[in-house]
Design a protein around this motif. Structure first.
Motif, PDB file in Angstrom:
ATOM      1  N   ILE A 126       1.153  -1.116   0.049  1.00 52.02           N
ATOM      2  CA  ILE A 126       0.331   0.270   0.121  1.00 52.02           C
ATOM      3  C   ILE A 126       1.103   0.860  -0.389  1.00 52.02           C
ATOM      4  CG2 ILE A 126      -2.469   1.526   1.604  1.00 52.02           C
ATOM      5  CD1 ILE A 126      -2.775  -1.758   2.498  1.00 52.02           C
ATOM      6  N   VAL A 176      -1.175  -1.489  -4.264  1.00 53.07           N
ATOM      7  CA  VAL A 176      -2.366  -0.475  -4.017  1.00 53.07           C
ATOM      8  C   VAL A 176      -2.401   1.132  -3.913  1.00 53.07           C
ATOM      9  CG1 VAL A 176      -4.553   0.152  -2.901  1.00 53.07           C
ATOM     10  CG2 VAL A 176      -3.967  -2.431  -2.957  1.00 53.07           C
ATOM     11  N   TRP A 202      -3.662  -3.728  -9.991  1.00 54.89           N
ATOM     12  CA  TRP A 202      -2.758  -2.679  -9.142  1.00 54.89           C
ATOM     13  C   TRP A 202      -4.347  -1.603  -9.444  1.00 54.89           C
ATOM     14  CZ3 TRP A 202       0.685   1.850 -12.208  1.00 54.89           C
ATOM     15  CH2 TRP A 202       1.254   2.532 -11.709  1.00 54.89           C
ATOM     16  N   ALA A 203      -4.491  -0.818  -7.903  1.00 57.32           N
ATOM     17  CA  ALA A 203      -6.082  -0.931  -7.788  1.00 57.32           C
ATOM     18  C   ALA A 203      -5.603   0.796  -7.286  1.00 57.32           C
ATOM     19  CB  ALA A 203      -6.963  -1.665  -6.548  1.00 57.32           C
ATOM     20  N   ASN A 204      -6.085   1.496  -8.003  1.00 57.59           N
ATOM     21  CA  ASN A 204      -5.184   3.042  -7.070  1.00 57.59           C
ATOM     22  C   ASN A 204      -6.874   3.733  -7.058  1.00 57.59           C
ATOM     23  OD1 ASN A 204      -4.217   5.879  -7.519  1.00 57.59           O
ATOM     24  ND2 ASN A 204      -5.825   6.142  -9.028  1.00 57.59           N
ATOM     25  N   LEU A 251     -10.533  -0.702   0.823  1.00 55.59           N
ATOM     26  CA  LEU A 251      -9.572  -1.599   0.788  1.00 55.59           C
ATOM     27  C   LEU A 251      -9.817  -2.746   1.730  1.00 55.59           C
ATOM     28  CD1 LEU A 251      -6.580  -0.843   1.143  1.00 55.59           C
ATOM     29  CD2 LEU A 251      -6.957  -0.245   3.277  1.00 55.59           C
ATOM     30  N   SER A 274       3.640   6.090  -3.823  1.00 55.93           N
ATOM     31  CA  SER A 274       3.663   5.882  -4.850  1.00 55.93           C
ATOM     32  C   SER A 274       4.336   5.426  -6.509  1.00 55.93           C
ATOM     33  CB  SER A 274       2.177   5.998  -5.665  1.00 55.93           C
ATOM     34  OG  SER A 274       1.974   7.150  -6.196  1.00 55.93           O
ATOM     35  N   LEU A 293     -10.056  -5.215  -1.055  1.00 49.63           N
ATOM     36  CA  LEU A 293      -8.945  -5.437  -1.941  1.00 49.63           C
ATOM     37  C   LEU A 293      -7.709  -6.434  -1.044  1.00 49.63           C
ATOM     38  CD1 LEU A 293      -7.733  -1.934  -2.670  1.00 49.63           C
ATOM     39  CD2 LEU A 293      -8.366  -4.358  -4.244  1.00 49.63           C
ATOM     40  N   CYS A 341      -2.535   5.067  -3.180  1.00 48.54           N
ATOM     41  CA  CYS A 341      -3.459   5.950  -2.541  1.00 48.54           C
ATOM     42  C   CYS A 341      -3.686   7.488  -2.701  1.00 48.54           C
ATOM     43  CB  CYS A 341      -3.709   5.747  -0.719  1.00 48.54           C
ATOM     44  SG  CYS A 341      -4.428   4.065  -0.988  1.00 48.54           S
TER      45      CYS A 341
END
Length: 298
Positions: free
Chosen positions: A185, A210, A240-242, A288, A191, A291, A212
């Motif tokens: 995360i 992830v 990949w989650a944003n 979250l 990031s 995820l 943020c």
């Protein structure tokens, strides 16, 4: 909710967190980890049906970061002494700052009248930066740019100072190796750090990312890890989650999927800026939980 040991969940998915700027002089690895863990535990406890559990380690890289006024100031904190202790802004950094702020206000909206010697807070800025700051303030709100400048200068220190970047990446790589975590995360500048590591093949075990409050969609500094104008690349084997908030100005108030096909954007409501950028406002979101649950069953 699972029992906890030293503030963290007993057992559960191993996660490495990568923090952003201005964590405070007392932000050790133990302190950051406990803080993130407490919020994640509360978030998971609110959705017990998910069955998710997680232990997060957040390595502190403050010891290897160059000393700047921003290093010991939290985002959204007092602007007293802004840049007054810091290094002078040279031509290369001035160009970086102007390019970054152009994401909010292009040069065409600047007042081009000469304004030598102006300052913001207690810190001297170049006339060109002052004009761009004034243009951005007119467009998105007075005072916002001062906080963005803290971020931009530390991003510059990472992207343009190779010895700093190497040390920061090493701190994160050590945490990944020690924990065996496959999920990361990453918040804010974190990031950028993780994307840099993935691009270099320095985080081979990561399968879930992830991000943020990520500035990757607009930060001029992508030139240091990525060719400007090209799409970001999702590494093979990484989901990949944003998470982004529409009023988080550090993200440019947009997601990453248009620039990075394969990224799943998730818009969240974090309130207004600067609190909208706070990491805990991202960590407390139900998205979250989903995820973490998916990563735990992968």
């Amino acid at each position: 909710m699972q029992k906890t040991v030293n503030g963290g969940s007993m057992g559960g998915l191993k996660i490495v967190g990568v923090h952003g700027i201005k964590q405070g002089s007392d932000a050790t690895t133990a302190g950051l980890s406990a803080s993130w863990q407490a919020t994640i535990d509360e978030t998971l406890a609110a959705a017990p049906e998910s069955g998710a559990g997680a232990v997060i380690t957040v390595p502190s890289y403050q010891a290897v970061f160059p000393r700047t006024p921003t290093r010991y100031v939290r985002l959204g904190g007092s602007e007293t002494g802004f840049l007054s202790e810091g290094r002078a802004i040279d031509e290369e950094e001035e160009a970086f700052i102007l390019q970054a702020l152009a994401a909010y206000a292009p040069s065409t909206v600047e007042d081009e009248s000469p304004e030598a010697g102006l300052t913001l807070g207690d810190g001297h800025l170049t006339p060109r930066i002052v004009r761009r700051v004034q243009a951005v303030d007119r467009k998105i709100g007075k005072g916002v740019t001062g906080r963005l400048l803290w971020f931009v200068r530390e991003a510059h220190a990472y992207l343009r100072k190779e010895e700093t970047a190497v040390a920061v990446r090493a701190a994160v790589a050590e945490a990944l190796a020690d924990t065996g975590a496959h999920m990361v995360i990453a918040h804010s500048l974190g990031s950028v750090v993780v994307y840099d590591m993935l691009s270099r093949g320095e985080a081979p075990g990561v399968t879930m990312l992830v991000t943020c409050g990520s500035p990757l969609g607009w930060l001029a500094g992508r030139k240091g890890i990525h060719s400007g104008g090209e799409r970001l690349t999702v590494p093979v084997g990484v989901k990949w989650a944003n998470l982004y908030a529409s009023k988080d100005f550090v993200t440019g108030c947009v997601g990453l999927s248009q620039l990075a096909p394969g990224v799943t954007d998730i818009e969240v409501n974090n309130g207004t800026f600067p609190p909208a950028h706070d990491v805990h406002r991202y960590l407390d979101k139900p998205a979250l939980v989903e995820l973490i649950a998916k990563a735990g069953t992968a």
